[in-house]
Design an enzyme around this catalytic site. Structure first.
Site: not given
Ligand code: 5GP
Length: 357
Positions: A178, A180, A183
């Site tokens: 999570g 990124g 993301c």
């Protein structure tokens, strides 16, 4: 009710800074930012700058691999490249290029076809959720069949599955659920672990077993890269930070913006800015491109952004090298290997840590 709460503090890169320390280093030039690493299962070694371009569109490209290998940096190619092009590339460079695959049968067959034509050294077995038993079994079977490949497996964010993957045959575990830049997993699902804590805990678990980790995602500045290494990351993987470059092999998009100025004829002055498209690999854009859109039982966990066009990635590499060398002199670390031992994190209000606009 049997709900569990882990109330220990979990930190992201923005929640900390590194405390400066007395240093005997006279110059940044004295710092060695290369590492020599030996892999637990494959017994191969790596010598170079332990930074990896992510296997994302516009990042894990052939051109990126060609450029980064000059600096002894690695590139994880995207999963969607053609077999012939892959074979051609790996014939020229299998030292600093990583073959990425998922765990579907077709992914495995494609890998075998390429590997039959040319020896692949590095493999990244990459799924969004590294907690599934199917994935862990795949890693174990892959290790049995290919004892001499350097196997990277991920993504996870906790020590238990890091240990399990190493015991099952991974040389390197990829850590990050999570964080990124493209993301949306944390927003869509509520799942994740703040990245610095995930790196610290998984590195500790991996190192205890002779394994290594990659800190994957969430590095938006060179300072974040320093923190990832200081937290125990053996490698750092970058997506958005390397996107938007000539090496992205993507079209440069020009957009006109109104400025607040006018010219001599009282006409509004426009300025043109250049961008390159960048998107998460489970975004709607990527799903449309590679798998006929999002299936009805799935949701997108990635977004699409336009990142500023940054020119050649060489400039970014110079920034990274500069940031790493400078950080090591601030804390008295003669090389990247001793950086975690020299580093003391201080918790801070994350507003102290934001990029100044
Ligand atoms: P960045 O360096 O851009 O912050 O993070 C790069 C990492 O984000 C990648 O290496 C990969 O692990 C992760 N990533 C890439 N695309 C997606 C996506 O669509 N969804 C999620 N959850 N993560 C992604």
């Amino acid at each position: 009710m049997n709900m569990l709460l882990d109330s220990s503090f979990k930190l992201g890169y923005n929640d900390v800074l590194l405390r400066p320390k007395r240093s005997a280093l006279g110059s940044r030039k004295e710092v060695n930012i290369h590492r020599e690493l030996k892999f637990k299962h494959s017994q191969h070694t790596f010598e170079g700058l332990p930074i990896i371009a992510s296997n994302m569109d516009g990042v894990g490209t052939f051109k990126m691999a060609q450029t980064l290998s000059k600096y002894k940096m690695l590139t994880a190619l995207t999963k969607h490249l053609e077999i012939d092009d892959l074979i051609n590339h790996f014939k020229k460079d299998n030292q600093y290029t990583i073959y990425s695959l998922g765990i579907k049968d077709e992914d495995f067959q494609k890998f075998k076809a390429v590997n039959q034509a040319v020896t692949i050294k590095w493999v990244c077995i990459d799924v969004a959720n590294g907690y599934s038993e199917r994935f862990i079994d795949f890693v174990a079977n892959f290790r049995q069949e290919f004892p001499d490949k350097i196997i990277i497996a991920g993504n996870v964010a906790t020590s238990d599955i890091t240990e399990e993957l190493i015991l099952k045959g991974a040389d390197i575990v990829k850590v990050g659920i999570g964080p990124g830049s493209a993301c949306t997993t944390r927003i869509v699902t509520g799942i994740g672990v703040p990245q610095l804590s995930a790196v610290i805990e998984c590195a500790d678990a991996a190192h205890g077993l002779g394994g290594l980790i990659i800190a994957d995602g969430g590095c938006n500045t060179t300072g974040d890269i320093v923190k990832a290494f200081a937290g125990g990351g053996d490698f750092v993987m970058l997506g958005g930070f390397l996107a938007g470059t000539d090496q992205s092999q993507k079209e440069v998009i020009e957009k006109k913006f109104i400025t607040s100025q006018v010219d001599n004829n009282n006409q509004i002055i426009y300025e043109t800015k250049k961008f390159i498209q960048f998107y998460g690999m489970s975004s709607e854009t990527a799903n449309k491109k590679y798998s006929d859109g999002i299936k009805d039982y799935k949701t997108s966990e990635g977004r699409e952004v336009l990142v500023d066009y940054k020119g050649s990635v060489d400039k970014i590499v110079q920034q990274i090298i500069g940031g790493l060398r400078s950080a090591c002199t601030y804390v008295g670390a003669i090389n990247l290997k001793v950086l975690p031992r020299c580093a003391t994190f201080v918790r801070c209000n994350n507003t102290h840590n934001k990029i100044l606009e």
